[in-house]
Scaffold this active site. Structure first.
Site, PDB file in Angstrom:
ATOM      1  N   LYS A   1       0.841  -1.202   0.000  1.00  0.00           N
ATOM      2  CA  LYS A   1       0.000   0.000   0.000  1.00  0.00           C
ATOM      3  C   LYS A   1       0.876   1.252   0.000  1.00  0.00           C
ATOM      4  O   LYS A   1       0.603   2.220  -0.728  1.00  0.00           O
ATOM      5  CB  LYS A   1      -0.915   0.003   1.225  1.00  0.00           C
ATOM      6  CG  LYS A   1      -1.818   1.227   1.309  1.00  0.00           C
ATOM      7  CD  LYS A   1      -2.661   1.194   2.585  1.00  0.00           C
ATOM      8  CE  LYS A   1      -3.538   2.448   2.691  1.00  0.00           C
ATOM      9  NZ  LYS A   1      -4.326   2.473   3.944  1.00  0.00           N
TER      10      LYS A   1
ATOM     11  N   ASP B   1       5.093  -2.157  11.862  1.00  0.00           N
ATOM     12  CA  ASP B   1       3.732  -2.291  12.381  1.00  0.00           C
ATOM     13  C   ASP B   1       3.762  -1.890  13.851  1.00  0.00           C
ATOM     14  O   ASP B   1       4.246  -2.640  14.707  1.00  0.00           O
ATOM     15  CB  ASP B   1       3.251  -3.737  12.238  1.00  0.00           C
ATOM     16  CG  ASP B   1       1.810  -3.922  12.701  1.00  0.00           C
ATOM     17  OD1 ASP B   1       1.232  -2.970  13.279  1.00  0.00           O
ATOM     18  OD2 ASP B   1       1.257  -5.026  12.505  1.00  0.00           O
TER      19      ASP B   1
ATOM     20  N   ASN C   1       4.607  10.099  12.692  1.00  0.00           N
ATOM     21  CA  ASN C   1       3.350  10.563  12.103  1.00  0.00           C
ATOM     22  C   ASN C   1       2.225   9.527  12.166  1.00  0.00           C
ATOM     23  O   ASN C   1       1.056   9.889  12.198  1.00  0.00           O
ATOM     24  CB  ASN C   1       3.616  10.947  10.645  1.00  0.00           C
ATOM     25  CG  ASN C   1       2.359  11.127   9.833  1.00  0.00           C
ATOM     26  OD1 ASN C   1       1.737  12.187   9.845  1.00  0.00           O
ATOM     27  ND2 ASN C   1       1.971  10.077   9.111  1.00  0.00           N
TER      28      ASN C   1
ATOM     29  N   SER D   1       0.530  14.683  17.572  1.00  0.00           N
ATOM     30  CA  SER D   1      -0.503  14.538  18.586  1.00  0.00           C
ATOM     31  C   SER D   1      -1.799  15.050  17.982  1.00  0.00           C
ATOM     32  O   SER D   1      -2.047  14.887  16.790  1.00  0.00           O
ATOM     33  CB  SER D   1      -0.113  15.294  19.857  1.00  0.00           C
ATOM     34  OG  SER D   1      -1.118  15.161  20.833  1.00  0.00           O
TER      35      SER D   1
ATOM     36  N   TYR E   1      -8.705   7.693  22.406  1.00  0.00           N
ATOM     37  CA  TYR E   1      -7.918   8.504  21.471  1.00  0.00           C
ATOM     38  C   TYR E   1      -7.265   9.667  22.222  1.00  0.00           C
ATOM     39  O   TYR E   1      -6.071   9.947  22.045  1.00  0.00           O
ATOM     40  CB  TYR E   1      -8.814   9.031  20.356  1.00  0.00           C
ATOM     41  CG  TYR E   1      -8.088   9.859  19.316  1.00  0.00           C
ATOM     42  CD1 TYR E   1      -7.113   9.297  18.493  1.00  0.00           C
ATOM     43  CD2 TYR E   1      -8.387  11.213  19.150  1.00  0.00           C
ATOM     44  CE1 TYR E   1      -6.454  10.054  17.543  1.00  0.00           C
ATOM     45  CE2 TYR E   1      -7.742  11.978  18.199  1.00  0.00           C
ATOM     46  CZ  TYR E   1      -6.771  11.393  17.392  1.00  0.00           C
ATOM     47  OH  TYR E   1      -6.120  12.158  16.457  1.00  0.00           O
TER      48      TYR E   1
ATOM     49  N   LYS F   1      -3.263  10.564  22.553  1.00  0.00           N
ATOM     50  CA  LYS F   1      -2.714  11.822  22.024  1.00  0.00           C
ATOM     51  C   LYS F   1      -2.052  12.650  23.132  1.00  0.00           C
ATOM     52  O   LYS F   1      -1.055  13.333  22.882  1.00  0.00           O
ATOM     53  CB  LYS F   1      -3.809  12.619  21.326  1.00  0.00           C
ATOM     54  CG  LYS F   1      -4.352  11.958  20.056  1.00  0.00           C
ATOM     55  CD  LYS F   1      -3.310  11.927  18.929  1.00  0.00           C
ATOM     56  CE  LYS F   1      -2.591  10.624  18.745  1.00  0.00           C
ATOM     57  NZ  LYS F   1      -1.634  10.661  17.602  1.00  0.00           N
TER      58      LYS F   1
END
Length: 324
Positions: free
Chosen positions: A56, A81, A108, A155, A182, A186
């Site tokens: 990909k 991974d 990232n 973040s 989440y 972050k």
């Protein structure tokens, strides 16, 4: 030149020569990672892209490779991974064996608002992928970051939804909420930057965390349209009540701008140990009642040195490794 919310990668890097600079970018199979890599190689950088799915990533970065060749840069891929610490350690071992130094590492890659699940090592998916995967990977290759180099951790304003929970990082006793999870991950990205910066600034290596802005990319694929609309309506109402302009999505080049600004444009002393958004260092703001993403700024718990040190220690315990 002053940059802001609408600045793009091309605008931020205008006139910047990156020939001779070697930069690692994780998550180069879509969205921000691809644009970040493209903008860097266009200015002559040697970029190593890391991705879970190499096929990909090869398709997604075909233009990046062509751009690198045309501008005196280079682009290569490595398998990583982040949800599998065996893969993380193998990727780090490969880079360490090569022994080539990096000027910048841009962490990232990430996932967002996933249904409850666990990584291969048994960690809650978002905390395990977004934080622990990068925690192990970056620490294992830390000696490859040149003196005077930088670490940029992506973040999000989503850190406002939750501080880290070091007593229950895997939601074993807490009811799972994908947005809270989440938020925890972050916040962890910012705290990792704070402590990494403290540990490495003695040799001139500085770490920072950045919020790219709200961008419609693959990252939000786990959020249903109805939930997304409710989320946006809530944000717009908060902003209206606060007397600030309505929220607007950024383009991918605008979303990647803060990453490259913090990586190669902003003064290291300005961004080290800080949280940045819209191509500037953010101010600490008060926690609002609902922890919502109302407007700009960073919550104090995400920059708290004691919190950062505690997270580092807990992370070492969870992954079974100690890092100097």
């Amino acid at each position: 030149m002053a940059f802001g919310a609408t600045s793009t990668t091309d605008e931020v890097l205008a006139g910047v020569d990156l020939k001779g600079k070697r930069i690692l970018v994780t998550g180069v199979s879509a969205g921000l990672g691809v644009e970040t890599a493209r903008s860097l190689v266009e200015h002559g950088a040697e970029v190593v892209g890391a991705a879970r799915d190499l096929e990909k990533a090869q398709r997604a970065t075909a233009e990046v490779s062509r751009t690198a060749e045309a501008n005196g840069g280079s682009f290569s891929l490595i398998e990583l991974d982040l949800a599998d610490l065996a893969s993380v350690r193998a990727a780090a071992d490969k880079l360490n064996a090569e022994g080539k130094l990096f000027d910048v590492v841009i962490a990232n890659a990430g996932v967002m608002a996933t249904p409850f699940g666990k990584t291969k090592d048994g960690f809650e998916t978002q905390f395990g992928t977004n934080h622990l995967g990068h925690f192990v990977f970056v620490n294992r290759i830390a000696k490859l970051i040149k003196d005077g180099g930088r670490l940029v951790n992506l973040s999000s304003a989503g850190h406002r939804y939750s501080d880290v929970n070091l007593d229950d990082p895997n939601f074993e006793t807490t009811e799972y909420d994908p947005i809270v999870a989440y938020g925890r991950s972050k916040t962890a990205n910012i705290l990792f930057s704070v402590e990494f910066d403290r540990r490495h600034r003695g040799r001139g290596v500085r770490a920072t965390a950045v919020h790219p802005g709200g961008i419609q990319t693959e990252l939000s694929r786990h959020i249903g349209d109805d939930v997304l609309m409710q989320w946006l309506e809530r944000i717009q109402q908060q902003r209206k009540e606060a007397g600030v302009p309505p929220f607007e999505f950024k383009t991918i080049p605008q979303g990647s701008a803060t990453s490259v600004w913090a990586a190669v444009v902003a003064p290291a002393e300005e961004v080290g140990g800080k949280y940045c958004e819209d191509c500037h260092v953010s101010e600490i703001v008060a926690v609002d009642a609902e922890g919502g993403v109302m407007s700009g700024g960073v919550f104090a718990y995400a920059l708290d040195a004691a919190n950062a040190a505690a997270l580092w220690k807990k992370s070492e315990e969870l992954v079974g490794e100690t890092f100097a």
